[in-house]
Design an enzyme around this catalytic site. Structure first.
Site, PDB file in Angstrom:
ATOM      1  N   HIS A 101      37.643  51.371   7.847  1.00 12.87           N
ATOM      2  CA  HIS A 101      37.687  50.020   7.302  1.00 12.87           C
ATOM      3  C   HIS A 101      38.331  50.099   5.923  1.00 12.87           C
ATOM      4  O   HIS A 101      37.901  50.895   5.080  1.00 12.87           O
ATOM      5  CB  HIS A 101      36.270  49.460   7.125  1.00 12.87           C
ATOM      6  CG  HIS A 101      35.465  49.348   8.386  1.00 12.87           C
ATOM      7  ND1 HIS A 101      35.210  48.133   9.004  1.00 12.87           N
ATOM      8  CD2 HIS A 101      34.830  50.284   9.146  1.00 12.87           C
ATOM      9  CE1 HIS A 101      34.442  48.339  10.076  1.00 12.87           C
ATOM     10  NE2 HIS A 101      34.199  49.625  10.174  1.00 12.87           N
TER      11      HIS A 101
ATOM     12  N   HIS B 136      37.727  54.722  13.403  1.00 14.64           N
ATOM     13  CA  HIS B 136      38.452  53.722  12.620  1.00 14.64           C
ATOM     14  C   HIS B 136      37.964  53.762  11.183  1.00 14.64           C
ATOM     15  O   HIS B 136      36.814  54.109  10.910  1.00 14.64           O
ATOM     16  CB  HIS B 136      38.275  52.314  13.212  1.00 14.64           C
ATOM     17  CG  HIS B 136      36.856  51.939  13.462  1.00 14.64           C
ATOM     18  ND1 HIS B 136      36.160  52.381  14.578  1.00 14.64           N
ATOM     19  CD2 HIS B 136      35.978  51.183  12.755  1.00 14.64           C
ATOM     20  CE1 HIS B 136      34.934  51.910  14.543  1.00 14.64           C
ATOM     21  NE2 HIS B 136      34.778  51.181  13.438  1.00 14.64           N
TER      22      HIS B 136
END
Ligand code: DGP
Length: 114
Positions: free
Chosen positions: A102, A100
């Site tokens: 951010h 992922h």
């Protein structure tokens, strides 16, 4: 991946504040925001970490970065600037092993990171 919390978010088995999705990626608000804008952008496909980026998924990773750029504009943080963070592995501070990115914005960040 059965036990992956982000796969569960992708499959809508657990709720999240989704702000964007297409057939390949999803973006949702971080449950523990570190800045006024804190969004996680993930591939729908389970990829554990940056250690697993290769020629087979590099186009998907590129698509994530195009998505991040578009979201930054939509969220109104493109002009002031923002930070994109990927934590990899334990020393990198990764806690969820579904890759992922951010997207953090809405305030000024310092350097170096802690
Ligand atoms: P990292 O440390 O880079 O692995 O960041 C994981 C981030 O994921 C952390 O900022 C908190 C967020 N997070 C963990 N579980 C959930 C969840 O169930 N929902 C949402 N929206 N975010 C989560």
């Amino acid at each position: 991946m059965e036990d992956c919390i982000f796969c569960k978010i992708v499959n809508k088995e657990i709720p999240s504040e989704i702000i964007y999705e297409d057939d390949k990626v999803m973006a949702f608000k971080d449950v523990n925001p570190q800045s006024p804008v804190h969004v996680l952008v993930i591939p729908k496909e389970h990829i554990e970490s940056s250690n697993d980026i290769d020629d087979n998924n590099s186009q998907l990773i590129g698509h994530i970065f195009v998505t991040i750029k578009e979201l930054a504009k939509e969220l109104g943080i493109d002009e002031d600037g923002y930070r994109i963070v990927n934590n990899c592995g334990s020393f990198g501070g990764q806690t969820v092993y579904h890759i992922h990115f951010h997207l953090l914005g809405g305030r000024k960040f310092s350097w170096p990171p802690g």
